[in-house]
Scaffold this motif. Structure first.
Motif, PDB file in Angstrom:
ATOM      1  N   ILE A 218       0.789  -1.278  -0.032  1.00  0.00           N
ATOM      2  CA  ILE A 218      -0.002   0.278  -0.041  1.00  0.00           C
ATOM      3  C   ILE A 218       0.911   1.446  -0.147  1.00  0.00           C
ATOM      4  CG2 ILE A 218      -1.694   1.464   1.418  1.00  0.00           C
ATOM      5  CD1 ILE A 218      -3.028  -1.456   2.258  1.00  0.00           C
TER       6      ILE A 218
ATOM      7  N   ASN B  90       2.397   2.263  -3.213  1.00  0.00           N
ATOM      8  CA  ASN B  90       1.407   2.486  -4.507  1.00  0.00           C
ATOM      9  C   ASN B  90       0.583   4.071  -4.041  1.00  0.00           C
ATOM     10  OD1 ASN B  90       1.375   0.629  -6.197  1.00  0.00           O
ATOM     11  ND2 ASN B  90       0.583  -0.795  -4.726  1.00  0.00           N
ATOM     12  N   GLU B  91       0.786   4.214  -2.682  1.00  0.00           N
ATOM     13  CA  GLU B  91       0.209   5.751  -2.370  1.00  0.00           C
ATOM     14  C   GLU B  91       1.218   6.839  -2.392  1.00  0.00           C
ATOM     15  OE1 GLU B  91      -3.182   6.324  -1.575  1.00  0.00           O
ATOM     16  OE2 GLU B  91      -3.498   4.221  -2.165  1.00  0.00           O
ATOM     17  N   ARG B  92       1.003   8.120  -2.295  1.00  0.00           N
ATOM     18  CA  ARG B  92       1.714   9.266  -2.285  1.00  0.00           C
ATOM     19  C   ARG B  92       1.443  10.527  -1.435  1.00  0.00           C
ATOM     20  NH1 ARG B  92       0.403  13.174  -6.122  1.00  0.00           N
ATOM     21  NH2 ARG B  92       2.505  13.958  -6.273  1.00  0.00           N
TER      22      ARG B  92
ATOM     23  N   GLY C  81       0.245  11.534   2.400  1.00  0.00           N
ATOM     24  CA  GLY C  81      -0.187  11.041   3.886  1.00  0.00           C
ATOM     25  C   GLY C  81       0.054  12.159   5.066  1.00  0.00           C
TER      26      GLY C  81
ATOM     27  N   TYR D 275       3.483  14.873   0.510  1.00  0.00           N
ATOM     28  CA  TYR D 275       3.621  13.879  -0.615  1.00  0.00           C
ATOM     29  C   TYR D 275       5.098  13.068  -0.193  1.00  0.00           C
ATOM     30  CZ  TYR D 275       0.200  16.220  -3.585  1.00  0.00           C
ATOM     31  OH  TYR D 275      -0.828  16.664  -4.080  1.00  0.00           O
TER      32      TYR D 275
ATOM     33  N   VAL E 109      -1.278   6.867   6.456  1.00  0.00           N
ATOM     34  CA  VAL E 109      -1.875   6.839   5.134  1.00  0.00           C
ATOM     35  C   VAL E 109      -3.137   6.186   4.900  1.00  0.00           C
ATOM     36  CG1 VAL E 109      -1.333   6.009   2.517  1.00  0.00           C
ATOM     37  CG2 VAL E 109       0.791   6.697   3.946  1.00  0.00           C
ATOM     38  N   GLU E 110      -3.852   6.735   4.205  1.00  0.00           N
ATOM     39  CA  GLU E 110      -5.252   6.178   4.309  1.00  0.00           C
ATOM     40  C   GLU E 110      -5.616   6.234   2.697  1.00  0.00           C
ATOM     41  OE1 GLU E 110      -9.787   7.594   5.486  1.00  0.00           O
ATOM     42  OE2 GLU E 110      -8.073   8.217   6.712  1.00  0.00           O
ATOM     43  N   HIS E 111      -6.320   5.096   2.425  1.00  0.00           N
ATOM     44  CA  HIS E 111      -7.189   4.866   1.124  1.00  0.00           C
ATOM     45  C   HIS E 111      -8.579   4.365   1.481  1.00  0.00           C
ATOM     46  CE1 HIS E 111      -7.299   3.817  -2.862  1.00  0.00           C
ATOM     47  NE2 HIS E 111      -8.111   2.867  -2.628  1.00  0.00           N
TER      48      HIS E 111
ATOM     49  N   TRP F 146     -12.509   1.459   3.723  1.00  0.00           N
ATOM     50  CA  TRP F 146     -11.181   2.290   3.879  1.00  0.00           C
ATOM     51  C   TRP F 146     -10.033   1.455   4.441  1.00  0.00           C
ATOM     52  CZ3 TRP F 146      -9.247   1.724   8.747  1.00  0.00           C
ATOM     53  CH2 TRP F 146     -10.188   1.596   9.907  1.00  0.00           C
TER      54      TRP F 146
ATOM     55  N   SER G 104      -6.127   1.798   6.248  1.00  0.00           N
ATOM     56  CA  SER G 104      -5.304   2.719   6.878  1.00  0.00           C
ATOM     57  C   SER G 104      -4.074   1.886   7.335  1.00  0.00           C
ATOM     58  CB  SER G 104      -6.035   3.164   8.249  1.00  0.00           C
ATOM     59  OG  SER G 104      -5.368   3.841   9.016  1.00  0.00           O
TER      60      SER G 104
END
Length: 152
Positions: A16, A19-21, A23, A39, A70-72, A79, A81
């Motif tokens: 995760i 793949n995230e940017r 937070g 970022y 980081v949360e999606h 969601w 986290s």
């Protein structure tokens, strides 16, 4: 409808993070927490980021123990986290840390707006001698995560 909450395995947490940017970075000084949006680019157990001089940088220099959240949110209403416990490490523009600074920049610059949060300030910053740009990493010491999924 109920919500099902599950723990996420550390390996999935790392995927995760890769793949995230975006937070939220937490730091602390004299028992007072501070949280700032960042970022980042994640690679090999380090979340790389960039900032300019200011409160966040001063506090991290004074206490290198930090936390990144980081949360999606999914379109289905659930969601995910991920929480990273880590250690702040600065990559100054020097011979000894130049390769780490260049590596951080090479990962971050893959997105055109990588510099925006770190460079934007609500007021003018004083002109400094030399480059005020600071690249840094959050070296992971622990990671955990949870996922909430709507169950029928």
């Amino acid at each position: 409808m109920t919500i099902e909450l599950t723990e996420i395995h550390p390996g999935e947490c790392y995927r995760i993070l890769e793949n995230e940017r975006f937070g939220h970075l937490a730091c602390c000084k004299d028992g007072q927490p501070y949280v700032a949006a960042i970022y980042f680019a994640f690679s090999s157990g380090v979340a790389y980021s960039f900032t300019m001089p200011g409160k966040k940088l001063d506090w991290m220099r004074g206490n290198d123990k930090v936390c990144l959240h980081v949360e999606h949110r999914s379109s289905a209403g659930g969601w995910t986290s991920v929480v990273v416990e880590g250690r702040f490490e600065e990559f100054p523009d020097s011979d000894s840390r130049g390769s780490e600074r260049l590596h951080a920049w090479s990962l971050l610059q893959k997105n055109s707006d990588w510099w925006e949060i770190g460079a934007m300030k609500p007021h003018e910053s004083p002109i400094l001698e030399g480059s005020p740009h600071v690249f840094y990493g959050i070296v992971v010491t622990a990671v955990s995560g949870r996922r909430a999924v709507k169950a029928e």
